[in-house]
Design an enzyme around this catalytic site. Structure first.
Site, PDB file in Angstrom:
ATOM      1  N   THR A  43     -25.403  52.076   0.978  1.00 19.00           N
ATOM      2  CA  THR A  43     -26.839  52.225   0.758  1.00 19.00           C
ATOM      3  C   THR A  43     -27.116  53.259  -0.321  1.00 19.00           C
ATOM      4  OG1 THR A  43     -28.924  52.954   1.758  1.00 19.00           O
ATOM      5  CG2 THR A  43     -26.931  53.717   2.824  1.00 19.00           C
ATOM      6  N   SER A  56     -30.493  60.463   6.943  1.00 20.18           N
ATOM      7  CA  SER A  56     -30.551  60.133   8.378  1.00 20.18           C
ATOM      8  C   SER A  56     -29.119  59.979   8.881  1.00 20.18           C
ATOM      9  CB  SER A  56     -31.300  58.812   8.614  1.00 20.18           C
ATOM     10  OG  SER A  56     -30.491  57.718   8.203  1.00 20.18           O
ATOM     11  N   TYR A 104     -28.018  57.397  10.231  1.00 23.71           N
ATOM     12  CA  TYR A 104     -27.597  56.062   9.766  1.00 23.71           C
ATOM     13  C   TYR A 104     -27.032  56.152   8.346  1.00 23.71           C
ATOM     14  CZ  TYR A 104     -28.267  52.040   6.812  1.00 23.71           C
ATOM     15  OH  TYR A 104     -28.070  51.088   5.841  1.00 23.71           O
ATOM     16  N   HIS A 105     -27.807  56.774   7.436  1.00 27.00           N
ATOM     17  CA  HIS A 105     -27.333  56.855   6.052  1.00 27.00           C
ATOM     18  C   HIS A 105     -26.004  57.620   6.001  1.00 27.00           C
ATOM     19  CE1 HIS A 105     -31.645  55.893   5.203  1.00 27.00           C
ATOM     20  NE2 HIS A 105     -31.116  55.223   4.205  1.00 27.00           N
ATOM     21  N   LYS A 108     -22.883  55.557   6.564  1.00 29.56           N
ATOM     22  CA  LYS A 108     -22.405  54.824   5.376  1.00 29.56           C
ATOM     23  C   LYS A 108     -21.641  55.759   4.435  1.00 29.56           C
ATOM     24  CE  LYS A 108     -24.835  50.786   5.925  1.00 29.56           C
ATOM     25  NZ  LYS A 108     -24.469  49.398   5.665  1.00 29.56           N
ATOM     26  N   GLN A 128     -26.920  49.779  -1.854  1.00 27.95           N
ATOM     27  CA  GLN A 128     -28.100  48.938  -2.016  1.00 27.95           C
ATOM     28  C   GLN A 128     -29.391  49.687  -1.710  1.00 27.95           C
ATOM     29  OE1 GLN A 128     -28.578  44.431  -1.186  1.00 27.95           O
ATOM     30  NE2 GLN A 128     -28.768  45.414   0.797  1.00 27.95           N
TER      31      GLN A 128
HETATM   32  N1  USQ Z   1     -42.113  54.527   4.522  1.00 31.86           N
HETATM   33  C1  USQ Z   1     -43.479  54.661   4.415  1.00 31.86           C
HETATM   34  N2  USQ Z   1     -44.269  53.893   5.231  1.00 31.86           N
HETATM   35  C2  USQ Z   1     -43.773  53.017   6.136  1.00 31.86           C
HETATM   36  C3  USQ Z   1     -42.358  52.878   6.238  1.00 31.86           C
HETATM   37  C4  USQ Z   1     -41.552  53.638   5.408  1.00 31.86           C
HETATM   38  O1  USQ Z   1     -43.990  55.435   3.601  1.00 31.86           O
HETATM   39  O2  USQ Z   1     -44.572  52.386   6.842  1.00 31.86           O
HETATM   40  C5  USQ Z   1     -41.241  55.300   3.605  1.00 31.86           C
HETATM   41  C6  USQ Z   1     -40.144  56.134   4.234  1.00 31.86           C
HETATM   42  O3  USQ Z   1     -40.588  57.431   4.572  1.00 31.86           O
HETATM   43  C7  USQ Z   1     -39.091  56.165   3.107  1.00 31.86           C
HETATM   44  C8  USQ Z   1     -39.314  54.844   2.378  1.00 31.86           C
HETATM   45  O4  USQ Z   1     -40.578  54.358   2.791  1.00 31.86           O
HETATM   46  O5  USQ Z   1     -39.385  57.194   2.202  1.00 31.86           O
HETATM   47  C9  USQ Z   1     -38.264  53.788   2.676  1.00 31.86           C
HETATM   48  O6  USQ Z   1     -38.223  53.554   4.082  1.00 31.86           O
HETATM   49  P1  USQ Z   1     -37.741  52.146   4.674  1.00 31.86           P
HETATM   50  O7  USQ Z   1     -38.001  52.164   6.149  1.00 31.86           O
HETATM   51  O8  USQ Z   1     -38.313  51.022   3.877  1.00 31.86           O
HETATM   52  O9  USQ Z   1     -36.175  52.163   4.326  1.00 31.86           O
HETATM   53  P2  USQ Z   1     -34.982  53.074   4.873  1.00 31.86           P
HETATM   54  O10 USQ Z   1     -35.266  53.683   6.193  1.00 31.86           O
HETATM   55  O11 USQ Z   1     -34.603  54.005   3.770  1.00 31.86           O
HETATM   56  O12 USQ Z   1     -33.825  52.027   5.114  1.00 31.86           O
HETATM   57  C10 USQ Z   1     -33.815  50.710   4.531  1.00 31.86           C
HETATM   58  C11 USQ Z   1     -32.887  49.837   5.358  1.00 31.86           C
HETATM   59  C12 USQ Z   1     -31.488  50.404   5.301  1.00 31.86           C
HETATM   60  C13 USQ Z   1     -31.051  50.534   3.849  1.00 31.86           C
HETATM   61  C14 USQ Z   1     -32.043  51.370   3.078  1.00 31.86           C
HETATM   62  C15 USQ Z   1     -31.793  51.435   1.604  1.00 31.86           C
HETATM   63  O13 USQ Z   1     -33.358  49.757   6.707  1.00 31.86           O
HETATM   64  O14 USQ Z   1     -30.612  49.597   6.039  1.00 31.86           O
HETATM   65  O15 USQ Z   1     -29.795  51.143   3.791  1.00 31.86           O
HETATM   66  O16 USQ Z   1     -33.358  50.769   3.210  1.00 31.86           O
HETATM   67  S1  USQ Z   1     -32.283  52.973   0.927  1.00 31.86           S
HETATM   68  O17 USQ Z   1     -33.649  53.300   1.352  1.00 31.86           O
HETATM   69  O18 USQ Z   1     -32.158  52.894  -0.489  1.00 31.86           O
HETATM   70  O19 USQ Z   1     -31.377  53.972   1.505  1.00 31.86           O
END
Ligand code: USQ
Length: 387
Positions: free
Chosen positions: A144, A179, A181-182, A185, A208
């Site tokens: 990720t 997190s 989770y992160h 990875k 990703q």
């Molecule tokens: N966020 C908001 N509002 C919401 C939901 C989320 O502002 O209603 C924010 C979060 O605080 C964060 C961002 O949006 O800053 C991304 O959150 P997300 O829930 O879309 O994604 P994340 O928890 O980071 O995890 C997701 C996948 C995970 C993957 C990751 C890629 O669930 O499996 O590894 O995206 S990355 O974000 O690049 O690490």
């Protein structure tokens, strides 16, 4: 090629199975349905009624000349894993089979330890099984972009050349994940790099970004039969998919904190193309290759504005609300991740624009009666002591 897809029942695993099957590969899908167990633990339902894996595979095998096979089992069961790998003899293994939710991993000690045990030990079992049964296989591991966090320097693709006190070396890029989770990875990446170095295995680690989107060419053949999961809930729902579900139910779009956080994104169709590119470009023996797998990055505010303005064209008038951030993450930060490797291997990114969002809104609208308002709540706080 013979391609084993671990986690082949999921949001990305199932579309990957169909895509690579259509390209003429022999596909074996493995899954233990852990996501379904977590869904029932939290009363989560996906937006579209997704058919069982058995039903999807049966229908695919009726329509397609290339067959998909499946096996149900857990990577924590080393005997099962060895049996599958030694019988199937894959050329490539695509590994999606991990607990993918950051909020879930932050919900309690039990869920944090489950996430890391499941992800890290499952991956470790896989490395041992590859060494024993097929040391030449190409492992394609889903990492990720969040492994890097938001450091105040440019983010390279996995590795960085460092000069220190007059000496230099090429080292794994420093990680500052957000997190447990992160972090799982990050631990996987370190274990895989070590296995490549000592056992001469070969791996592509795909760091990703956040995936959005609902359909692929194969899903479009028969949406009801082949659709994949779509989550808008506070556990598995990712930001763009949540915003679209909030819009069609006439709710305001929940931006966490001030919304200046920047993240990398890509369309689900580009995920499939990236995976295909990885399978066709095999790294050398001993190589731990890292690609940053996203096509563009933007702030959360920009994303919310894009969804709102796409919605306006269809008559929606939702607004953006900045709610207290349940996560502990930097909001104002430098962000410049590189993503040149996949582009130089031929990826032609789909642009996230109003047209793409309108397409998704129109599809989600058809299923809006399935949306349960209570699932939107992002109840899990990073600081458990806040309660
Ligand atoms: N966020 C908001 N509002 C919401 C939901 C989320 O502002 O209603 C924010 C979060 O605080 C964060 C961002 O949006 O800053 C991304 O959150 P997300 O829930 O879309 O994604 P994340 O928890 O980071 O995890 C997701 C996948 C995970 C993957 C990751 C890629 O669930 O499996 O590894 O995206 S990355 O974000 O690049 O690490």
């Amino acid at each position: 090629m013979k391609i084993l897809i671990l986690g082949g029942d999921g949001y990305l695993g199932w579309p990957t199975a169909m895509h690579l099957s259509e390209k003429g590969n022999d596909i074996l899908v493995v899954d233990n349905f852990i996501k379904k167990k977590i869904e029932s633990e939290f009363g989560i339902e996906t937006l579209f009624p997704v058919k069982t894996l058995q039903e999807r595979v049966e229908k695919w095998n009726d329509l397609s000349k290339n067959k998909i096979e499946f096996a149900i089992g857990d990577l924590l069961n080393y005997r099962f894993l060895n049996e599958v790998i030694s019988k199937f003899k894959p050329d490539s293994i695509i590994h999606y089979a991990e607990q993918p939710s950051a909020p879930y991993s932050m919900a309690s000690r039990e869920r944090a330890t489950f996430t890391q045990y499941n992800n890290v030990i499952g991956n470790l079992n896989l490395l041992f099984s590859i060494k024993k049964n097929c040391p030449n296989v190409h492992l394609i591991k889903l990492g990720t972009l969040g492994e890097y966090g938001t450091p105040n320097i440019d983010i390279e693709e996995g590795w960085i050349d460092i000069k220190h006190n007059g000496r230099s070396d090429r080292l794994l890029f420093p990680k500052k994940p957000g997190s447990f989770y992160h972090l799982s990875k990050v631990h996987d990446s370190a274990n895989i790099e070590f296995a490549c170095r000592i056992w001469n295995l070969r791996c592509t680690d795909l760091n990703q970004g956040v995936v959005y989107g609902t359909t692929t060419d194969q899903i479009n053949k028969d949406f009801e039969s082949f659709c994949t999961s779509y989550h808008y809930d506070g556990i598995f729902g990712t930001i763009i998919n949540r915003f679209i579900a909030q819009l069609v139910t006439k709710k305001d779009l929940t931006v966490f904190g001030n919304g200046t956080q920047r993240r990398g994104f890509l369309n689900i169709i580009d995920t499939l193309k990236c995976i295909e590119i990885a399978t066709l470009n095999v790294p050398d023996k001993g190589e731990f290759r890292v690609f940053n797998q996203f096509t563009e990055f933007s702030s959360l505010n920009e994303l919310a504005d894009l969804v709102i303005s796409a919605g306006k064209e269809l008559g929606y008038d939702s607004k953006k609300i900045n709610i207290k951030n349940p996560r502990i993450e930097m909001e104002d930060h430098y962000y410049n991740p590189k993503n040149t490797s996949l582009i130089s291997l031929g990826l032609k990114p789909i642009k996230l624009n109003k047209k793409e969002i309108i397409k998704s809104i129109k599809l989600v609208e058809k299923y809006k009666n399935n949306i349960k308002d209570n699932l939107f709540d992002a109840k899990i706080k990073w600081n458990l002591n806040d309660e």
